[in-house]
Design an enzyme around this catalytic site. Structure first.
Site, PDB file in Angstrom:
ATOM      1  N   ARG A 100       8.353  71.868 -35.466  1.00 20.74           N
ATOM      2  CA  ARG A 100       7.520  73.063 -35.562  1.00 20.74           C
ATOM      3  C   ARG A 100       8.348  74.295 -35.250  1.00 20.74           C
ATOM      4  NH1 ARG A 100       5.600  76.598 -32.457  1.00 20.74           N
ATOM      5  NH2 ARG A 100       6.254  75.539 -30.560  1.00 20.74           N
ATOM      6  N   VAL A 101       8.120  75.342 -36.026  1.00 24.34           N
ATOM      7  CA  VAL A 101       8.615  76.678 -35.699  1.00 24.34           C
ATOM      8  C   VAL A 101       7.404  77.600 -35.691  1.00 24.34           C
ATOM      9  CG1 VAL A 101      10.976  76.386 -36.544  1.00 24.34           C
ATOM     10  CG2 VAL A 101       9.195  77.136 -38.126  1.00 24.34           C
ATOM     11  N   SER A 102       7.549  78.751 -35.046  1.00 25.94           N
ATOM     12  CA  SER A 102       6.398  79.630 -34.838  1.00 25.94           C
ATOM     13  C   SER A 102       6.064  80.513 -36.024  1.00 25.94           C
ATOM     14  CB  SER A 102       6.624  80.506 -33.609  1.00 25.94           C
ATOM     15  OG  SER A 102       6.751  79.695 -32.465  1.00 25.94           O
ATOM     16  N   THR A 103       7.050  80.903 -36.816  1.00 31.61           N
ATOM     17  CA  THR A 103       6.788  81.833 -37.919  1.00 31.61           C
ATOM     18  C   THR A 103       7.388  81.314 -39.218  1.00 31.61           C
ATOM     19  OG1 THR A 103       8.790  83.125 -37.510  1.00 31.61           O
ATOM     20  CG2 THR A 103       6.781  83.820 -36.350  1.00 31.61           C
ATOM     21  N   GLN A 134      11.222  81.451 -39.829  1.00 28.79           N
ATOM     22  CA  GLN A 134      12.120  80.609 -39.042  1.00 28.79           C
ATOM     23  C   GLN A 134      12.437  79.330 -39.819  1.00 28.79           C
ATOM     24  OE1 GLN A 134       9.733  80.451 -35.411  1.00 28.79           O
ATOM     25  NE2 GLN A 134      11.357  81.563 -34.358  1.00 28.79           N
TER      26      GLN A 134
END
Length: 189
Positions: A8-11, A14
């Protein structure tokens, strides 16, 4: 036993490549990934799918604990759900697993540290924004998506999943934007 990876990445800007490479190198038969904030579990459909898929003896792998969640309670709830299914959770950096009692303690401490770090970051960010506002140089965050385009596509009968793919956001973001627009129009009427 199946090794299942979660990245998972936040944006959306990314990159997931490094996490995906590490999970593949660890022998994950299945890897699910998403680009969404880890601040809560809301809208994290891939994580929900992974947990639902877990069977007794399976192992859920993440590269770092903060990929699983930013809130200690959230992380512990996720670990608990995995264990209820008879599965284990392993964090690669630092290497910690829930296969033993010590792993639970270490995960709890790491979760608390990650949560504290997030609070410190938010506090520093808030202070920086206040200083920038006082100097008159703060303009606010940039909008990542054309909200009017999302609403137009939705009104033309295109489904949220298709809009999310077209615009490059999550389905939940599409729902939020459409709901915000509907609430705004209701207030204006």
């Amino acid at each position: 036993m199946t090794r299942i990876g979660y990245a998972r990445v936040s944006t959306i800007d990314q990159d997931l490549d490094q996490q995906l490479s590490k999970l593949k190198a660890e022998g994950c038969a299945i890897i699910r990934s998403e680009k969404i904030s880890g601040g809560s579990r809301e809208g994290r459909d891939e994580l929900a799918t992974v947990i639902e898929f877990l069977r007794p003896g399976d192992e859920l792998l993440v590269t770092r604990l903060d990929r699983l969640g930013r809130d200690t309670r959230d992380v512990l709830n996720i670990v608990h759900e995995c264990e209820q299914r008879g599965a284990f959770v392993t964090v690669l950096d630092p290497h910690v697993t829930t296969r033993g009692d010590m792993g639970h303690m270490v995960l709890t401490v790491l979760g608390m540290v990650a949560q504290m770090e997030r609070r410190f970051i938010k506090e520093r960010q808030r202070e920086g924004i206040e200083r920038a506002k006082a100097k008159g140089v703060y303009r606010g965050g940039r909008q990542r998506f054309d909200r009017s385009e999302i609403c137009r596509l939705y009104q033309n009968g295109i489904g949220p999943a298709a809009i999310a793919r077209l615009v490059g956001c999550s389905r939940m973001q599409v729902y939020r934007i459409v709901n915000e627009q509907e609430v705004h129009h209701t207030k204006m009427a």
